[in-house]
Design an enzyme around this catalytic site. Structure first.
Site, PDB file in Angstrom:
ATOM      1  CG  ASP A 351      -2.029   1.089   1.114  1.00 44.44           C
ATOM      2  OD1 ASP A 351      -2.200   1.662   0.021  1.00 44.44           O
ATOM      3  OD2 ASP A 351      -2.654   1.384   2.146  1.00 44.44           O
ATOM      4  CD1 TRP A 440      -4.629  11.833   4.097  1.00 43.49           C
ATOM      5  CD2 TRP A 440      -4.693  14.050   3.815  1.00 43.49           C
ATOM      6  NE1 TRP A 440      -5.235  12.389   5.200  1.00 43.49           N
ATOM      7  CE2 TRP A 440      -5.287  13.748   5.054  1.00 43.49           C
ATOM      8  CE3 TRP A 440      -4.617  15.394   3.424  1.00 43.49           C
ATOM      9  CZ2 TRP A 440      -5.798  14.724   5.905  1.00 43.49           C
ATOM     10  CZ3 TRP A 440      -5.125  16.366   4.275  1.00 43.49           C
ATOM     11  CH2 TRP A 440      -5.714  16.020   5.505  1.00 43.49           C
ATOM     12  CG  HIS A 658     -17.315  -0.299  13.375  1.00 45.11           C
ATOM     13  ND1 HIS A 658     -18.131   0.612  14.000  1.00 45.11           N
ATOM     14  CD2 HIS A 658     -17.986  -0.693  12.262  1.00 45.11           C
ATOM     15  CE1 HIS A 658     -19.264   0.741  13.311  1.00 45.11           C
ATOM     16  NE2 HIS A 658     -19.197  -0.040  12.252  1.00 45.11           N
TER      17      HIS A 658
HETATM   18 CA    CA Z   1      -4.284   2.574  -0.445  1.00 41.09          CA
END
Ligand code: CA
Length: 731
Positions: A351, A440, A658
């Site tokens: 990722d 970000w 959650h």
């Molecule tokens: Ca991602």
């Protein structure tokens, strides 16, 4: 709508009354749900007829290129096309900053996370809030001029990973443009907030979402999308700002090899995907946030996301770089024609997106004047590239990393730790985690100091391929073993991982590729950055403080208690000779949803706000209302096997919203605190979709009634664990 009201009433009947905190939170959820059910559109409009005559937001290319001639405005997302986020304003200085005070605040009608950069032009602030809502405010007073609610269906929340956030709008030729969580691009009249056009930019039957801000280049609105964690094919598109016509689309990964390729660059890309049926799940490569533009070179730069599913072994078992995953791609803004790319993480499996903020600057490096592009993607390296052709100039790690040792200067490729390519039987605890060394949250570059200021994180994550992975129709499709990242609490490695979570504000010298100073934050997930001509750096943090630092030394000069965790980047503007600094305060986003335990003291109940400061500002915030939660779970009735099965299912389906191992970050319901009425309604909620108007989609098709019950038993187990922990801590 009536269903929501009935659900809300039912909650009251089922004993929510007993507990003040639950009552308050359900009141809030129901309020939000009811607001959300109102039909889309402008729901407030002050003086439309008068406003029709006012010309606002007449931004065009020339005006943005000459942005420094009107330093009092914040015309585009990163203030300028090079996205430096540096304000030339210098009225607020290290010497007078003691006089900086709150001048106005605006309370949003939502309580989810806030990530937007406001646009400020002609005395008006255009800003997006949670659930893709759009607001226009008087930038001097904070008075609402109009707002627009695109009525995003709340159950779409099952299709995005990282909260109901939006990172901002674009303003162009009297229109306001923004994307919505359900994939629409909308154009409103900047004067009145009235709808000009609206189009769907994504397939409605695919889990796409838009959280990023559009950029407008020569009359084309450029917009990407997200969904890499769910299974989509990434692309970014250009739409004609006037007509909404699609001008071009750039797919970032190849589709089904049996189909014709959409553009020539995919011929190069498809050779780097080997074996596997990546197109069935989409392959990933979503362009969900960063862009920058060089008008002289006429190049648009777009950051591309991670692979889907996460491991290359599942997408492309024959290996290969898997272009254009985790790459910066440069294209012509008129046509979308490919010009160059640079891939930060070949064969991406962690990722490690390259969607992080990119900054363009010109500087002398090793005696040579260079036009550079800088990025600190998730993978932990700070990159300096030649933006004319993508040539690698230098890279160094800005946080501790273990997946690679360095970037080879001859090839521009990372020298990888062979252990990092985890398998189904071979986990690897990688640093950074999927949160990234940097996410970000925007950086800033000060041409005064020559430094990039970077909101960095330390984090680790245990990666292991899910042996039982089959693509789901609802929810996440990471392909990661849910039991690996749900290792028992208290185990050494988990404790280590949690302990390693820290934040840093780093001042980075891009020429020397080294840290000049840094400030440590106790929580990893902190705000984006602003630098100013008077050598100030502003940053909000997870603890809710908005802080000004000396850009040269990192010493803290000023701080304000904003009451809510802050993620958004500040902006600065001026009106009638007074400089303002504004920032959105509202806690949420990936880590706050996922890692409740690590952010316990930041998990305040949001009062999501815009905070705006000026010298002599003398406003104060109303006292924060704290709510105490009480644990009172019904008895645990499931078997140990059921609880174990429920844990795996929970970590595969529920943890992203959650919280990991049922510890919520406070933004979305902490299921351990569920009342008996919630437990009674469990199947209706999880399978029947009873709460879909509140953002809890139906998992029918993905989970059986038995699955839902096993998850419930695991939740009960975690609730009883918490009761014991509480009792132990009170002892
Ligand atoms: Ca991602």
């Amino acid at each position: 709508m009536s269903k929501v009201l009935n659900a809300c009433k039912a909650l009251g009947q089922y004993g929510y009354r007993k507990n003040k905190a639950c009552r308050m939170s359900i009141f809030f959820i129901c309020t939000i749900a009811i607001i959300g059910c109102s039909s889309g559109g402008k729901d407030q409009n002050l003086g439309v007829s008068e406003r029709h005559t006012i010309k606002v937001g007449k931004i065009d290319e020339e005006r943005v290129i000459k942005a420094d001639e009107e330093p009092g405005d914040w015309l585009v997302h990163g203030r300028t096309y090079d996205e430096q986020r540096f304000s030339p304003l210098s009225q607020i200085t290290p010497d007078n900053i003691d006089n900086l005070g709150l001048d106005w605040h605006y309370d949003f009608d939502t309580r989810r996370g806030l990530e937007a950069s406001p646009i400020v032009v002609d005395g008006i602030m255009f800003v997006t809030g949670s659930w893709s809502k759009m607001y226009a405010l008087n930038a001097r007073t904070g008075e609402l001029i109009w707002k627009y609610d695109p009525a995003v269906p709340r159950e779409w929340a099952v299709n995005f990973c990282c909260d109901a956030v939006n990172r901002g709008a674009a303003v162009w030729d009297g229109q306001v443009y923004f994307g919505t969580l359900d994939g629409r691009l909308i154009s409103l009249n900047a004067n009145t907030g009235e709808l000009t056009w609206e189009i769907q930019t994504t397939a409605k039957d695919k889990p796409y979402s838009i959280t990023g801000a559009p950029r407008i280049i020569k009359g084309n609105v450029i917009i990407g999308n997200g969904g890499g964690e769910f299974g989509v094919r990434g692309y970014f598109s250009a739409y004609d700002a006037k007509t909404s016509d699609l001008v071009w689309r750039f797919y970032t990964v190849p589709g089904d090899p049996a189909d014709p390729i959409e553009h020539p660059a995919l011929e190069m890309a498809i050779k780097t995907w080997k074996g596997g049926q990546w197109w069935e799940i989409g392959g990933g490569g979503t362009a969900w946030d960063s862009m920058a533009y060089d008008p002289e070179l006429d190049l648009l730069y777009v950051g591309v996301g991670n692979g889907s599913p996460w491991s290359r072994k599942q997408r492309s078992p024959g290996g290969g770089d898997n272009l254009f995953l985790s790459s910066i791609v440069a294209v012509r803004p008129d046509t979308g024609e490919y010009v160059w790319h640079y891939q930060t993480t070949p064969g991406e499996s962690w990722d490690y997106t390259a969607t992080q903020h990119m900054i363009l600057a010109d500087m002398k490096i090793n005696g040579k004047q260079r036009k550079i592009i800088m990025q600190a993607p998730k993978n932990g390296f700070f990159y300096v590239l030649d933006r004319t052709n993508g040539e690698f100039i230098s890279a160094n790690n800005y946080v501790e990393i273990n997946w690679a040792t360095r970037v080879d200067p001859d090839t521009g490729r990372p020298v990888m730790n062979p252990e990092a390519r985890y398998g189904a039987d071979k986990p690897f605890v990688s640093i950074p985690s999927p949160l990234g060394g940097h996410n970000w949250h925007p950086m800033t570059y000060s041409p005064n100091t020559g430094l990039v200021y970077l909101p960095a994180m330390e984090s680790a994550f245990p990666y292991q391929i899910d042996k039982d992975f089959t693509p789901q129709t609802v929810g996440l499709n990471l392909g990661i073993d849910p039991d690996a990242h749900a290792m028992p609490l208290g185990s050494e490695i988990r404790a280590e991982i949690r302990k390693s979570l820290k934040g840093h504000l780093i001042a980075w010298d891009p020429k020397q590729q080294k840290e000049v100073w840094s400030v440590e934050h106790p929580i990893a997930w902190n705000g984006g950055l602003l630098s100013t001509a008077s050598d100030l750096v502003f940053q909000g943090n997870a603890e809710g403080n908005f802080v000004a630092y000396d850009a040269r030394t990192g010493s803290e000069l000023w701080s304000f208690d904003g009451q809510n965790g802050i993620m958004a980047p500040p902006v600065s503007y001026s009106i009638d000779g007074e400089q303002y600094v504004a920032v959105l305060a509202g806690w949420g986003g990936t880590m706050p949803l996922l890692l409740g335990e690590g952010v316990k003291h930041a998990a305040k109940h949001n009062v999501s706000r815009i905070l705006t400061f000026k010298l002599g500002g003398s406003q104060t915030l109303p006292a924060h209302q704290w709510t105490e939660k009480t644990l009172n779970p019904p008895p645990l009735t499931g078997t140990a096997e059921q609880v174990a099965r429920g844990k795996t299912l929970y970590q595969r389906n529920c943890f992203a919203c959650h919280g990991d191992t049922v510890v919520s970050g406070g933004v979305i319901a902490d299921l351990r605190y569920s009342s008996s009425s919630i437990h009674e309604m469990w199947e209706q909620i999880v399978i029947g979709g009873a709460f879909k108007s509140m953002g809890m989609a139906s998992f029918a098709g993905a989970l059986s009634a038995q699955d839902a019950e096993d998850i419930r038993q695991y939740v009960l187990k975690r609730a009883h664990d918490a009761v014991q922990e509480e009792a132990a801590s009170n002892y």
